[in-house]
Scaffold this active site. Structure first.
Site, PDB file in Angstrom:
ATOM      1  N   ASP A 103       0.938  -1.109  -0.189  1.00  0.00           N
ATOM      2  CA  ASP A 103       0.497  -0.185  -0.557  1.00  0.00           C
ATOM      3  C   ASP A 103       1.075   1.057   0.230  1.00  0.00           C
ATOM      4  OD1 ASP A 103      -1.824   0.942   0.449  1.00  0.00           O
ATOM      5  OD2 ASP A 103      -2.107   1.900   2.036  1.00  0.00           O
ATOM      6  N   GLU A 144      13.027 -16.112  -1.396  1.00  0.00           N
ATOM      7  CA  GLU A 144      13.226 -16.959  -0.555  1.00  0.00           C
ATOM      8  C   GLU A 144      12.037 -18.067  -0.656  1.00  0.00           C
ATOM      9  OE1 GLU A 144      14.432 -16.793   3.887  1.00  0.00           O
ATOM     10  OE2 GLU A 144      15.695 -15.000   3.244  1.00  0.00           O
TER      11      GLU A 144
HETATM   12  C1  BGC Z   1      -5.559   2.099  -0.425  1.00  0.00           C
HETATM   13  C2  BGC Z   1      -7.055   3.091  -0.215  1.00  0.00           C
HETATM   14  C3  BGC Z   1      -6.277   3.851   1.408  1.00  0.00           C
HETATM   15  C4  BGC Z   1      -4.781   4.857   1.554  1.00  0.00           C
HETATM   16  C5  BGC Z   1      -4.461   4.639   2.989  1.00  0.00           C
HETATM   17  C6  BGC Z   1      -4.223   3.153  -0.803  1.00  0.00           C
HETATM   18  O1  BGC Z   1      -3.682   2.782  -1.628  1.00  0.00           O
HETATM   19  O2  BGC Z   1      -5.768   1.811  -1.864  1.00  0.00           O
HETATM   20  O3  BGC Z   1      -8.127   2.416   0.021  1.00  0.00           O
HETATM   21  O4  BGC Z   1      -7.490   4.365   1.372  1.00  0.00           O
HETATM   22  O5  BGC Z   1      -3.875   3.809   0.580  1.00  0.00           O
HETATM   23  O6  BGC Z   1      -3.923   3.162   3.160  1.00  0.00           O
END
Ligand code: BGC
Length: 541
Positions: free
Chosen positions: A199, A256
């Protein structure tokens, strides 16, 4: 990398809205296990599951309080194990979200960090003293709007949050934070996950001195969150070169286990996007710009072409027409049948470009953006009811039974989109012209005909301005972007036709003959030339 091997297709699964088995109105892990056959039938090889970790759900699970647990609303660790086994036995890989830029403010690390400056966890987050006037330490803004800093009276400092104030940013310059995440990675890899969707991959490390970003235009108090963000050059808050060192280390660990690293790279500049890929870092970057442009041949050509030209490893681009954060493509492109035709045409282009297409849950059904009444809204981000993030997160309609088969209960965390009852999986199955069957055919065509990743893309820029297309080896992919029908001369065999009406599948018996093919509005065709070699012109005249 075999998990991203030839012709693979990804599926972005929004767990909370996929399928509910315990009647609480929210999707759960067992609901995924029960419906893996749907994904298999679509031809999906890689499933990315949205976060299921314990969370106060201020940001839909992207505010984590335990990275190695499962929120009771979604199931248990045993369910994760069973899901992994079941998916693997069907030949599908499973990738989980890794949320590393921030945690929840309810995470035990942050509770300790905010207790006092001398707490050993304090420096795991990004803190700074107030500026001389007592305000935030610099001009950084949050992706969700407003300043990226919140004052914490108990320590007399501001903490950084690139998202909600309930999502404090971790300090990636701290060795202990790096060690904690290596432990988290191994926890899931040991359980058998096949990789991570990182993320906010552009985030993580911040400028060492927390210097302000250059401001490119003035901020108006009425500006929405996107305009606020775009008022700055984001040189200091994101995209620091040290972030790649972290990915290189994670990649070593993933190697790994034969696992992969997919990054959500939320930048609009293709050069910056390409910078985070390859070179020991991410295996694949999700490129989000195609979700930010209108139905325009020029704009789509730009956002589809640029990353392909700039990335050295051509299989490293992840394509999406919709996502858990953006209005659904069908609605962005005008809604109804027209929106569906356009969304499928864009998916067709993406399916044959180098890289990996990801279907966002419900796009295979041609779902529209849900309109959520203000009283039913859950997400705090977004604007109009139809444009906010709730609208693309509405529950999946599975059949024509009660609650469309989504839940055995009587309530749901979000209402269905208005079109859901008529667009269920069961009601579309077997209907050749349905969105679902067309997606199944598109993905089958990709599996059989996807060119080798290194096959060059030649954009057919000399075509009529209303046509958008490219040639890759023996394949030609063309979309009619105009609002009216057009005719084009093609030779070869049609291996995919988004509307099933372009003409006979076999156009000619040799490359020297051509057929006139009629393309309706937003119709896409994929034509395979009769030629066996890649030399010379192929596929269109
Ligand atoms: C996610 C979102 C989220 C944000 C913060 C993004 O990449 O897809 O839904 O609000 O990251 O974590």
């Amino acid at each position: 990398m075999s998990l991203l091997g030839h012709g693979v297709v990804g599926y972005s699964l929004y767990l909370r809205s996929f399928a509910d088995t315990n009647g609480n109105g929210e999707g759960d892990l067992r609901g995924v296990i029960d419906h893996l056959d749907h994904l298999r039938g679509l031809g999906v090889g890689l499933v990315w599951i949205a976060p299921f970790y314990p969370s106060p759900m201020v940001d839909g699970g992207y505010d984590v309080i335990d990275h190695c647990g499962v929120d009771a609303r979604f199931g248990t660790l045993d369910d994760v194990d069973e899901l992994l086994d079941s998916a693997h036995s069907l030949g599908m890989a499973v990738v989980v979200d890794l949320i590393a830029n921030h945690t929840s403010n309810q995470h035990p690390w942050f509770i300790a960090a905010r207790a006092s400056r001398s707490n050993p966890w304090h420096d795991h987050y990004v803190w700074a003293d107030p500026s001389d006037d007592g305000g935030p330490p610099n001009n950084w803004v949050s992706y969700f709007g407003g300043p990226a800093w919140t004052y914490e009276p108990s320590v007399g400092q501001y903490y950084l949050h690139l998202f909600h104030a309930e999502q404090p940013d971790l300090n990636w310059r701290h060795a202990e934070v790096r060690r904690e995440y290596e432990r988290i990675l191994r926890f899931w890899l040991d359980r058998g996950v096949d990789g991570f969707r990182v993320d906010v991959a552009q985030g993580l490390v911040k400028d060492e001195h927390l210097r302000s970003n250059p401001q490119t235009r003035s901020l108006d108090p009425g500006d929405d969150r996107i305009r606020q963000w775009q008022a700055f050059e984001h040189d200091r808050d994101i995209l620091q070169p040290e972030t790649r060192d972290i990915f290189r280390r994670w990649k070593q660990i993933c190697d790994e286990y034969g696992a992969i690293l997919i990054g959500e790279v939320s930048v609009d500049d293709p050069e910056r996007f390409a910078r985070l890929l390859g070179d020991g870092g991410l295996d694949l970057g999700l490129w989000l710009e195609p979700m930010h442009v209108p139905w325009s041949a020029h704009e789509l050509r730009r956002v589809l072409g640029a990353p392909v030209q700039l990335t050295t490893n051509h299989n490293s681009i992840g394509w999406q027409v919709s996502s858990l954060d953006e209005p659904r493509a069908v609605s962005r492109f005008g809604g109804g049948e027209r929106g569906r035709r356009r969304a499928l045409a864009l998916s067709t282009l993406m399916a044959f470009l180098p890289g990996v297409p990801f279907i966002y849950q419900g796009d295979e059904l041609g779902l529209e953006q849900g309109r959520i009444d203000p009283g039913d809204r859950v997400d705090r981000v977004g604007g109009e009811p139809s444009a906010g993030r709730d609208g693309c997160r509405t529950p999946m309609p599975w059949n024509t039974g009660p609650m469309a088969g989504f839940t055995g209960g009587s309530q749901m965390w979000l209402p269905f989109s208005a079109d859901a009852p008529s667009r269920s999986v069961a009601s579309q199955t077997g209907q050749t012209a349905s969105s679902l069957e067309r997606h199944r055919s598109l993905l089958a065509a990709r599996r059989h005909h996807c060119p080798d990743p290194n096959t060059a893309v030649e954009w057919l820029d000399d075509l009529m301005p209303s046509l958008l297309g490219f040639r890759r080896g023996e394949l030609t992919v063309i979309v009619n972007m105009a609002d009216e029908p057009t005719t084009i001369a093609l030779s070869g065999k049609i291996v995919f036709d988004s509307q099933g009406s372009a003409g006979p599948d076999v156009l000619t018996t040799s490359d020297t003959d051509v057929n006139l093919v009629h393309l309706s509005e937003a119709q896409a065709v994929v034509v395979r030339s009769w030629r066996s070699s890649h030399s010379g012109p192929a596929g269109y005249e």
